[in-house]
Write a protein that holds these residues in place. Structure first.
Motif, mmCIF file in Angstrom:
data_model
loop_
_atom_site.group_PDB
_atom_site.id
_atom_site.type_symbol
_atom_site.label_atom_id
_atom_site.label_comp_id
_atom_site.label_asym_id
_atom_site.label_seq_id
_atom_site.Cartn_x
_atom_site.Cartn_y
_atom_site.Cartn_z
ATOM 1 N N ALA A 292 0.828 -1.206 0.000
ATOM 2 C CA ALA A 292 0.000 0.000 0.000
ATOM 3 C C ALA A 292 0.864 1.259 0.000
ATOM 4 N N GLU A 293 1.912 1.271 0.833
ATOM 5 C CA GLU A 293 2.793 2.431 0.908
ATOM 6 C C GLU A 293 3.505 2.693 -0.413
ATOM 7 N N GLU A 294 3.810 1.622 -1.129
ATOM 8 C CA GLU A 294 4.512 1.758 -2.408
ATOM 9 C C GLU A 294 3.554 1.898 -3.586
ATOM 10 N N LYS A 302 -3.425 -8.168 -7.864
ATOM 11 C CA LYS A 302 -4.403 -8.960 -7.121
ATOM 12 C C LYS A 302 -3.673 -9.611 -5.944
ATOM 13 N N TYR A 303 -4.017 -9.199 -4.742
ATOM 14 C CA TYR A 303 -3.310 -9.661 -3.542
ATOM 15 C C TYR A 303 -4.266 -10.398 -2.612
ATOM 16 N N ARG A 304 -3.801 -11.537 -2.092
ATOM 17 C CA ARG A 304 -4.564 -12.296 -1.107
ATOM 18 C C ARG A 304 -3.618 -12.739 0.011
ATOM 19 N N SER A 305 -4.155 -12.832 1.224
ATOM 20 C CA SER A 305 -3.367 -13.260 2.378
ATOM 21 C C SER A 305 -4.065 -14.439 3.045
ATOM 22 N N MET A 306 -3.382 -15.579 3.125
ATOM 23 C CA MET A 306 -3.939 -16.769 3.751
ATOM 24 C C MET A 306 -3.395 -16.874 5.177
ATOM 25 N N VAL A 307 -4.301 -16.792 6.152
ATOM 26 C CA VAL A 307 -3.925 -16.808 7.566
ATOM 27 C C VAL A 307 -4.843 -17.769 8.316
#
Length: 349
Positions: A292-294, A302-307
């Protein structure tokens, strides 16, 4: 109950057992446990450096420090069920010029979080935190599941946070922690046996904040933090058979992030997926903040985070727990296809 009275340690954290005799049914391991690999690696480092010492809180056997205590009794300290004191004691040892390894289960370290913040982080003391039972732990259940340490350590200024993808990486991380004197450093590893990879004869310290590319591909990049890397490989095999060859990267560090590697993965791929054995707010959240900062999302990544899910998972086999958590190879495979918008392909183990 006679068998438990005769052997108190064997009645703690039991699996299936014969009620009459107390004999537990245990499978024969195919590879050494992560805990034993840590214990032996620490012994090797301690042999080279007399300043290395170890602290645990009533878990010398569970953390593997019983071996350290046998070899170096004057350099091993069991503080009893007093994690808060254990952390502060380790801080004092570091302030006095020693190199303490504070070995505790992830869930037990939670009890000493105030001391981690005030006595270690703020003082910028080089305490080495060896965090066992990272991720879901099988028969020990929710009380021992190491779900939160990535999030509660990576948000502390000056902390280095690592996770081993396999037992060879764990050896390198022990060496990294032993060599690091610039502040607190932590490395996490799971319960159970490793994957059976060859262990390095002379483990070398890792470059702080640098990950590694495991497999080069295109279109999709999967960035793993910890031992889900094995499941990522399995998912990638099925994807490759379906015409999708993902790039696979092992982050190694949740803090500091490998900014160069992550930004290149984002620039060179349509999809970036992170995966970790921890709750929301950990590695994936730090990656998302960096992107986000960059302004990477402005360019359409397309970004996903698996937690781990926002729930406590009851005890079962680790494989079953990770299936419930939606972090198995099939879930990784399906996440890739869903993000790409492909509904026609199915997972084939």
């Amino acid at each position: 109950y006679g068998p438990a009275e005769a052997a108190r340690d064997k009645g703690h954290g039991v699996g299936k057992f014969d009620v009459v005799t107390g004999t537990q049914a245990k499978s024969i391991p195919n590879a050494p446990s992560y805990t034993s690999v840590f214990a032996k690696s620490l012994l090797e480092q301690a042999q080279q450096d007399p300043k290395i010492c170890a602290v645990t809180a009533a878990m010398p056997d569970g953390t593997g420090l019983n071996l350290f205590a046998e070899r170096y009794p004057s350099r091993c300290f069991d503080v009893g069920i007093a994690e808060q004191h254990g952390v502060t004691f380790a801080a004092a040892l570091a302030a006095g010029g020693m190199k303490p390894f504070c070995a505790m289960y992830s869930t037990f370290l939670q009890r000493g979080y105030d001391q981690v913040v005030h006595d270690v982080a703020i003082q910028r003391l080089p305490v080495r935190f060896a965090i066992d039972r990272a991720g879901l732990v099988g028969a020990d259940g929710a009380t021992h599941a190491g779900s939160f340490d990535i999030a509660f350590l990576a948000n502390l200024p000056g902390f280095v946070v690592m996770a081993a993808a396999d037992e060879a990486e764990l050896c390198h991380m022990v060496a990294t922690a032993a060599a690091y004197d610039d502040g607190p450093i932590a490395f996490r590893f799971p319960r159970g046996e490793g994957i059976g990879c060859d262990l390095p004869q002379n483990p070398a310290p890792l470059d702080i904040g640098k990950g590694r590319i495991v497999q080069k591909g295109s279109q999709v990049a999967i960035l793993s933090f910890g031992t889900r890397l094995g499941e990522v490989r399995i998912a990638a095999e099925t994807l490759a058979a379906q015409g999708i060859v993902p790039t696979i990267a092992d982050a190694r560090f949740a803090k500091p992030l490998d900014r160069e590697m992550i930004l290149k993965l984002a620039a060179d791929h349509e999809v970036l997926i992170t995966i970790e054995e921890g709750a929301i707010g950990g590695f994936g959240s730090h990656v998302a903040q960096l992107l986000a900062e960059e302004a990477v999302f402005d360019r359409g990544l397309k970004y996903r985070s698996m937690v781990l899910p926002d729930s406590f998972i009851d005890h079962a086999s680790p494989a079953d727990m990770y299936r419930e958590a939606k972090l198995s190879a099939q879930d990784i495979h399906d996440k890739v296809l869903q993000t790409l918008g492909i509904a026609s392909l199915k997972f084939r183990a």
